[in-house]
Design a protein around this motif. Sequence first.
Motif, mmCIF file in Angstrom:
data_model
loop_
_atom_site.group_PDB
_atom_site.id
_atom_site.type_symbol
_atom_site.label_atom_id
_atom_site.label_comp_id
_atom_site.label_asym_id
_atom_site.label_seq_id
_atom_site.Cartn_x
_atom_site.Cartn_y
_atom_site.Cartn_z
ATOM 1 N N GLY A 283 0.783 -1.221 0.000
ATOM 2 C CA GLY A 283 0.000 0.000 0.000
ATOM 3 C C GLY A 283 0.812 1.267 0.000
ATOM 4 N N VAL A 284 0.089 2.369 0.120
ATOM 5 C CA VAL A 284 0.710 3.670 0.294
ATOM 6 C C VAL A 284 -0.321 4.584 0.947
ATOM 7 N N ASN A 285 0.154 5.494 1.791
ATOM 8 C CA ASN A 285 -0.708 6.487 2.422
ATOM 9 C C ASN A 285 -0.973 7.636 1.462
ATOM 10 N N ILE A 286 -2.195 8.178 1.538
ATOM 11 C CA ILE A 286 -2.604 9.284 0.674
ATOM 12 C C ILE A 286 -3.368 10.309 1.502
ATOM 13 N N HIS A 287 -3.062 11.584 1.329
ATOM 14 C CA HIS A 287 -3.878 12.655 1.879
ATOM 15 C C HIS A 287 -4.794 13.197 0.786
ATOM 16 N N GLU A 288 -5.898 13.833 1.213
ATOM 17 C CA GLU A 288 -6.879 14.354 0.268
ATOM 18 C C GLU A 288 -6.474 15.760 -0.182
ATOM 19 N N GLN A 294 -2.265 22.782 -4.925
ATOM 20 C CA GLN A 294 -2.087 23.087 -3.504
ATOM 21 C C GLN A 294 -3.439 23.397 -2.867
ATOM 22 N N ALA A 295 -4.382 22.500 -3.094
ATOM 23 C CA ALA A 295 -5.753 22.699 -2.641
ATOM 24 C C ALA A 295 -6.354 21.361 -2.233
ATOM 25 N N LYS A 296 -7.474 21.437 -1.535
ATOM 26 C CA LYS A 296 -8.201 20.238 -1.158
ATOM 27 C C LYS A 296 -8.686 19.514 -2.405
ATOM 28 N N ALA A 297 -8.411 18.205 -2.489
ATOM 29 C CA ALA A 297 -8.923 17.420 -3.604
ATOM 30 C C ALA A 297 -10.429 17.258 -3.460
ATOM 31 N N VAL A 525 2.907 11.299 -1.802
ATOM 32 C CA VAL A 525 3.348 12.564 -2.397
ATOM 33 C C VAL A 525 3.511 13.615 -1.299
ATOM 34 N N ASP A 526 4.486 14.488 -1.441
ATOM 35 C CA ASP A 526 4.656 15.593 -0.489
ATOM 36 C C ASP A 526 3.342 16.361 -0.341
ATOM 37 N N TYR A 527 3.069 16.810 0.877
ATOM 38 C CA TYR A 527 1.801 17.508 1.116
ATOM 39 C C TYR A 527 2.027 18.668 2.076
ATOM 40 N N ARG A 528 1.092 19.609 2.086
ATOM 41 C CA ARG A 528 1.223 20.818 2.893
ATOM 42 C C ARG A 528 0.982 20.509 4.372
ATOM 43 N N SER A 529 1.849 21.069 5.209
ATOM 44 C CA SER A 529 1.688 20.945 6.657
ATOM 45 C C SER A 529 2.464 22.086 7.298
ATOM 46 N N LEU A 530 1.736 23.000 7.931
ATOM 47 C CA LEU A 530 2.361 24.234 8.406
ATOM 48 C C LEU A 530 3.342 24.008 9.541
ATOM 49 N N GLY A 531 3.286 22.852 10.180
ATOM 50 C CA GLY A 531 4.246 22.566 11.238
ATOM 51 C C GLY A 531 5.623 22.202 10.726
ATOM 52 N N ARG A 532 5.773 22.046 9.428
ATOM 53 C CA ARG A 532 7.066 21.715 8.822
ATOM 54 C C ARG A 532 7.733 23.020 8.392
ATOM 55 N N MET A 533 8.612 23.540 9.248
ATOM 56 C CA MET A 533 9.028 24.939 9.142
ATOM 57 C C MET A 533 10.458 25.169 8.682
ATOM 58 N N HIS A 534 11.148 24.121 8.228
ATOM 59 C CA HIS A 534 12.520 24.354 7.767
ATOM 60 C C HIS A 534 12.486 25.253 6.532
ATOM 61 N N PRO A 535 13.211 26.383 6.557
ATOM 62 C CA PRO A 535 13.071 27.377 5.481
ATOM 63 C C PRO A 535 13.688 26.966 4.156
ATOM 64 N N LYS A 544 8.009 13.729 3.140
ATOM 65 C CA LYS A 544 8.168 12.267 3.185
ATOM 66 C C LYS A 544 7.620 11.581 1.945
ATOM 67 N N GLY A 545 7.110 12.335 0.985
ATOM 68 C CA GLY A 545 6.534 11.733 -0.208
ATOM 69 C C GLY A 545 7.542 10.944 -1.019
ATOM 70 N N LEU A 546 7.076 9.865 -1.626
ATOM 71 C CA LEU A 546 7.877 9.164 -2.628
ATOM 72 C C LEU A 546 7.915 9.974 -3.922
ATOM 73 N N LEU A 547 6.931 10.877 -4.043
ATOM 74 C CA LEU A 547 6.876 11.814 -5.156
ATOM 75 C C LEU A 547 6.956 13.229 -4.605
ATOM 76 N N SER A 548 7.499 14.127 -5.366
ATOM 77 C CA SER A 548 7.528 15.531 -4.969
ATOM 78 C C SER A 548 6.132 16.121 -5.104
ATOM 79 N N ASP A 549 5.983 17.369 -4.695
ATOM 80 C CA ASP A 549 4.694 18.031 -4.830
ATOM 81 C C ASP A 549 4.346 18.322 -6.285
ATOM 82 N N ARG A 550 5.244 18.034 -7.197
ATOM 83 C CA ARG A 550 4.946 18.157 -8.629
ATOM 84 C C ARG A 550 4.880 16.793 -9.311
#
Length: 572
Positions: A283-288, A294-297, A525-535, A544-550
Motif C-alpha cells: 500500500g501507500v498512504n494518501i492525503h486528500e 495546492q488545494a483540497k482534492a 506525495v509531499d503535502y502541505r503541513s504548516l508545522g514543517r518549518m525548515h526554510p 516524506k513523499g515518494l513523489l515531490s509536490d509536482r
Amino acid sequence: MINIDSRNLISLNGKWQTISDPTDIGDWRQIWLEKKPEKKTDFVEYSFDGSPQLNVPGDFNSQLPELTYMEGVVWYKKTFKNTKTAGKRYFIHFGAVNYTCSVYLNGKLLGSHEGGFTPFQFEITNVAVDGDNSLIVKVNSKRLKDGLPGLGYDWFNYGGITRNVNLVETNTTYIDDYCIQLKKGSAKEVEGWVQLNGASLSQKVIVTIPELGIKYSAQTDINGRAKIQFLSKFKLWAPENPKLYNVNIQCETDTVKDEIGFRNIEVNGKEILLNGKPLFLKGVNIHEENPFTQAKAFSESDALIVLTWAKDLGCNFVRLAHYPHNEYMLKMAEKMGLMVWDELPVYQHIEFATPSVTNKMELMLKEMIKRDRNRCAVFIWSISNETYSTTANRDTALIELSKKCRELDNTRLITSVINNQSYNNNIVDVHDPLYNYFDVISVNEYIGWYVPWQGKPEDTKWKLLADKPVIISEFGGEALYGSNYGPTNEAAYWTEEYQEQIYKDQISMFKAMPNLAGVCPWILVDYRSLGRMHPVYQKGWNRKGLLSDRGDKKKAWYILHDYYLDTPGIKK
C-alpha cells in the motif's frame, strides 16, 4: 441517505457568495436574516451583494490570498430555484463541510453538523418555497480541543464546503440505506437489508442483479426494514479482477441503482485472507490534496491523479489518511482494483475523557460506515491513529468504539494504529494491550528517521503482544526532491539518498519479519503541513513523499516499486 449520485438531484455546486468573518461576529449580526436598510437612516454592516465568490466544492484557503491561513468563519450563500411537487420531499445534502457548520434556508435554521469528512443532510420540504430560495451556510474551520481531530495535526486545515452540495427530491417514502454484501466467511451468500424512510414503511422490496439472474423479494417490518438473503455464484472482486455488478434496489415508491462487488476478507492466525487466499498488502498512504493546485482534492480528476500514481507504484491498496476521503476516491479505487483502508480522524491528542468526544467518535463512525459499507474495496475500518496509552480513558473509549464498529459491520477487519512500541537492543517491543481488541496489529514506525537503527536492519527482532497479522502502516523519512546540498548519509540535509537508504533498510527488515501481512509507507506525495518549518527543505511541506509536490519520482520510489514488483499480492 446513501449513494447520493443515484438520486433525483440538482447540483448546487458552482459560485457561492461569501462573507469572511474572522472575529465570528456574524451570529450577533444574524447574517442568515439578510437584513436590508428600510429607512434612510438605516445601514447594515454586512452584505452578500458585491461580496467575493468562491467555488463549491472547494476549500476557501486556496481561493483567496487573504484566506490562505484562515482558520475560522466564512459565510456562504447560494440562491436556487425550486418548484415543489405534491407528494415529494426535498433535502439539502452535503458531501462534507470542514469543520462545523450551521445551515439556514430562507432565514430559518435547518440544523448544524460537526465533522469535516462525512456527509449529512437536512430536510427542507416544509421550509423551501416555490421560486427563489436562499441557502446560507456558516462554516467554521477553527480547530477545537474536543474536536476530531483535535488542536494539533500534521496536515493542512482546509476549511470550507469541500464536497458536493445537492438538492435532492424523493417520494414521500424512499430507500434511505441498504447493505448488500457477502456474509462473513462466505463466497456465495449475501446477507443484508434495505431500510426505508417515510410514512409508508410497509412495502415489498426487490433486489435484482440482472447479470446473475437474481430477483429477490422481501417484505419490510413495521420499522421499514427488509432482510435480504440469497445465494449465487459470484465472480469475486479482487485487485487483479475488480468485478462489479449492477444492482437495483427497489421498493413500491423508490428505486436506487448501484455498482457492487462481492468479496470476503478475514484473518486466519497471522495471515489476512482475501476470498480464502493469503494476501500480502502493498500500500501507500494518501492525503486528500491535489499537490498541483495546492488545494483540497474534491473531484474525480483529483482522485484519478493520486490513484494512478498508486497503481504505478505497484500498490494493491491505499490507506486514506487520516479521515474518510471523498466518495469519488472509494468508487474509483474499487474500479481500479485498489483495496481501501478507511479511517476516522481520531488522531493523536484526543480528549478521550470528555463525553462529547466519545459521542462524536461514535457519530463519525456511523456516518463513515453508512456511506461506505457497500464498497467492497473497503477491507478495514481504522478507528484511530497514533493515540497514547497515557491519555485518560483512551483504552476504554477505543475498546467501546471497536465494539460499536463490529455491531455496525462484522464483515470487515478492524484496526487501530499505534506508535508507542519501544526499541531496545535491536528489539521492537509491540506491547500496547489495545492490540488484543483488533483483528490486525497496525504499527507506525520510523526506524532510520525518528528512531535510529540499533543494529543491522535484517537482524531486528519483533516482540508481538499477540500472534496476529502485522501491517506496517507508516514508515519512511523526508527528502526534498533534487536535494544534494550536503552529505547524503546525514538526515539534516533531506537528501534523496538518505531517504533511499531508509527504504533499502526497511525492506531488509521486512524480509526477516514474522507475521508481516503488509506495508504502507508514509506517504505517496509531499503535502502541505504548516508545522514543517525548515526554510530551505520544507517551507510548510511534509517531504516524506515518494513523489515531490509536482509528481517527480524520488529515488526511494524506485526502491519500493521494485520491492512491490517482486512481492506477490496473493501468496502462493
